[in-house]
Write a protein that holds these residues in place. Structure first.
Motif: not given
Length: 538
Positions: A363-364, A367, A375, A382-383, A386, A388, A436, A439-440, A442
């Motif tokens: 997962g790391e 993305g 969300l 935070e979103n 992810r 973390d 989003a 987030r992908a 990140y």
């Protein structure tokens, strides 16, 4: 026995006082032991969460990608609550007390054989009622769990889509469906409650009748001078104490049946969940992605959606996947990020199949922006991170800038700390999609898969999307963009065309799109003949 056989005939107050002290001491110990037992039961109930909590939460993520999940998908959570609630309640107390029945019945035989036989006959009848309760409640308990899941799923779907229901006025249609499911749920609940209630009432009546019968047998024995008055009263009390756990067990049998079914499902769930432990951790991918003869079907189905898909991408490539609706584009995206497992073929990162990676580590390096953006309740930061807890501000800001949303976020009064509500309800569709996208991006993942990333974007958002794809390529990552609108393909250099679950073309963007959009061969100009007399004119 001591009161009736010693205190009253001897009129001895000191003996009564001594008995009172002994009884009070025993009751104190009984209360202490019951308190300890109840505290232990609560902790045993909590141990269910400790044993299954991680498995249940993982199942919420993994099971939908492995099999068809009925209802709202939260049955495992309810199962864990059911088992914990039963173990912490009075049900196990009755089950723990039942093994003492032979001891109590033995004391009844010690008093007199006829008292023992009377108590044994009543005990056998109550045990028979317990067995009957087990047989009659097993199937209703299973059916109740199934219907309750359907009922909850409909309620949550109605709440989730309340705006569409209200705007288009079909709430009354859903109301009829709700009434039908709720009617089945209540009918099943009524049927199982009637069974348990009837058997519980019969057991209570039987126990009281048996207590009186033992008292009557004791009276006969006293008249015949085969037993004392103390034995007559003591045996009646003892029989009631011996059979009370059976009556309690019948009353709690519905909860026991539900807990047993829930426990069985939790054990099955534990066996279904794959082990996430890996002896060797693979290094971060840096070379490329390879899809080999991929055949793919939806979880729990054998009907392939994709057939024979093969292509290869190297670091720095970006491919646009286009095709008509239902051609398998979103299914391909789910396969590329490891959500759906192939029927045949493989998806490989740096030569290793996705299944060889630890899910957390994989997962790391990935993305993913799904077509249906979702969300979580919390802050924008935070979103993006992810959730973390160790995410640094630098990485969050870098992802926001890579997605082109930094300026948009700092316009909010609380900036990155802005609370967005459940499913990002306080944001517009375009804002949710752009966050989003951040987030992908990140953590600079190697493989970034974007499914319809511009469906809610304006011109500014599409320009930011193009810059994001170019940024992925520039840092040596791989971008896969699934789109209907050609503007989403501005930053890609390759194109894959899907139709009917098969690859129709793959190659450089300009060449593939040129073939697809080549103008048709012009038809010959129609010739019209006009006849006038003996001459022919065109």
């Amino acid at each position: 026995m001591q009161v009736y056989d010693r205190v009253i005939p001897g009129r001895s107050i000191p003996t009564l006082a001594g008995l009172a002290i002994i009884a009070a001491t025993l009751y104190a110990f009984q209360g202490l032991l019951e308190l300890v037992r109840s505290m232990l039961l609560v902790r045993i109930g909590l141990s269910v969460d400790e044993r299954f909590g991680e498995t249940v939460h993982s199942s919420l993520v993994l099971l939908p990608s492995r099999m068809q999940v009925s209802g709202d998908g939260l049955q495992s959570v309810r199962d864990m609550d059911t088992v914990r609630g039963f173990l912490s309640g009075p049900g196990p107390t009755a089950l723990f007390d039942i093994p003492w029945m032979p001891f109590y019945l033995g004391l009844c035989f010690f008093f007199h054989v006829w008292i023992g036989w009377t108590a044994l006959a009543g005990a056998l009848m109550l045990v028979g009622l317990t067995i009957l309760a087990e047989q009659k409640s097993r199937e209703p308990a299973k059916e109740a769990a199934k219907i309750a899941s359907e009922r909850t799923a409909l309620a949550e779907a109605t709440h989730r889509n309340s705006e569409a229901v209200l705007a288009m006025g079909f709430g009354h249609h859903l109301g009829r469906k709700w009434h039908e499911i709720n009617h089945r749920y209540l009918s099943n609940h009524l049927r199982s409650s009637n069974v348990i209630g009837t058997l519980g009432t019969l057991s209570k009546i039987l126990r009281m009748m048996l207590q009186s019968a033992v008292l009557a047998v004791g009276a006969v024995l006293v008249i015949r001078q085969e037993a004392s008055g103390g034995i007559m009263i003591a045996s009646s009390i003892l029989v009631s104490r011996a059979l009370a756990p059976v009556e309690l067990a019948i009353g709690q049998w519905k909860g026991f049946a539900a807990a047993r079914n829930s426990w069985s499902r939790l054990l099955q769930l534990s066996q279904l969940m794959p082990s996430s432990e890996r002896e060797v951790s693979l290094p971060a991918p840096t070379v490329g992605l390879k899809v080999e003869n991929l055949h793919l079907a939806a979880p729990g189905s054998k009907n392939p959606i994709l057939r024979g898909i093969s292509f290869e991408l190297r670091a720095g490539d970006a491919v646009g996947v286009i095709g008509p609706s239902a051609s398998g584009k979103s299914s391909l995206a789910r396969s590329l990020v490891g959500i759906w497992q192939p029927l045949a073929g493989a998806v490989r990162l740096d030569g290793a199949m996705l299944s060889q990676w630890d899910p957390v580590a994989l997962g790391e390096h990935i993305g993913y922006l799904p077509q249906d953006v979702s969300l979580f309740g919390g802050s924008i930061a935070e979103n993006i991170a992810r959730f973390d807890p160790e995410a640094s501000s630098e990485k969050i800001i870098a992802a926001a800038k890579a997605a082109g949303v930094y300026d948009m976020i700092v316009q909010f009064p609380d900036g990155f700390d802005t609370k967005i509500g459940e499913q990002g309800s306080t944001l517009s569709g375009g804002q949710r999609q752009r966050i989003a996208l951040a987030r992908a991006l990140y953590g600079n993942p190697f493989l970034v898969v974007l499914d319809e990333p511009n469906s809610n974007l304006d011109a500014e958002g599409e320009a930011a999307l193009t810059r994001a794809v170019s940024g992925i390529r520039a840092r040596g990552g791989i971008a896969i963009v699934i789109a209907h609108r050609p503007s989403a393909l501005a930053g890609v250099d390759l194109v894959l065309i899907l139709a009917n679950g098969q690859a129709q073309a793959f190659g450089p963007k300009d060449e593939v799109l040129k073939k697809v959009t080549a103008p048709p061969v012009a038809a010959p100009t129609p010739v019209r003949l006009m006849v006038s007399g003996e001459g022919v004119a065109q």
